[in-house]
Motif scaffolding. Sequence first.
Motif, mmCIF file in Angstrom:
data_model
loop_
_atom_site.group_PDB
_atom_site.id
_atom_site.type_symbol
_atom_site.label_atom_id
_atom_site.label_comp_id
_atom_site.label_asym_id
_atom_site.label_seq_id
_atom_site.Cartn_x
_atom_site.Cartn_y
_atom_site.Cartn_z
ATOM 1 N N ARG A 18 12.355 -20.463 46.743
ATOM 2 C CA ARG A 18 11.054 -19.771 47.423
ATOM 3 C C ARG A 18 11.364 -18.212 47.432
ATOM 4 N N ARG A 59 4.696 -24.879 42.457
ATOM 5 C CA ARG A 59 5.782 -24.129 43.230
ATOM 6 C C ARG A 59 7.198 -23.782 42.514
ATOM 7 N N ASN A 69 8.266 -20.199 41.789
ATOM 8 C CA ASN A 69 9.787 -19.757 42.356
ATOM 9 C C ASN A 69 10.588 -19.130 40.861
#
Length: 173
Positions: free
Chosen positions: A47, A75, A79
Amino acid sequence: MTDPIAELLFSPADTTPMSTDEATIKPWSQAVACLAAAPKVWLCSVRGDGRPHVMPVLVAWVDDSPCVATRPGSRKAVNLAENSSAVLTVSGDELDLVVEGVAELVTRAANLDRIAAALLEKYEWEFAVRDGAVYDVGPLGPVEYLFYRIRPNRAFGYGSDGLTATRWRFGPR
């Protein structure tokens, strides 16, 4: 792709129960077979604030690299767009594997087609490639996906015996 350098992970000077017998070094082909046969692997990305993110993904071996699919807003995709460092892990019958590498967004139509074909063959997961974009053609309609290739730079394999470990280093010899 040139075969990586294979070496023992531990030396006789290390205080470890792991084998230091060079005859126990696993060939890279065994790691490739482990990844290619895996029903899923775990992908670790990073992240923006440095925290790890780990999720299971489906993987196909295409053009000497593991390849994965993800939604653009996931996500994982966010990322990897910010930090391309990635780690794949899988536990196989004869080898537990950790592959460290760089995730590359695949954009060339010919490469997208090969990855789509590999995912169809392995998982019966059908994608359509149109105008440089990838779509899942399943019952929910055209849902956009991205394909990433994970270029290994280092990998670790641990034998099912719990006593053997191999490190593979990629790049210049």
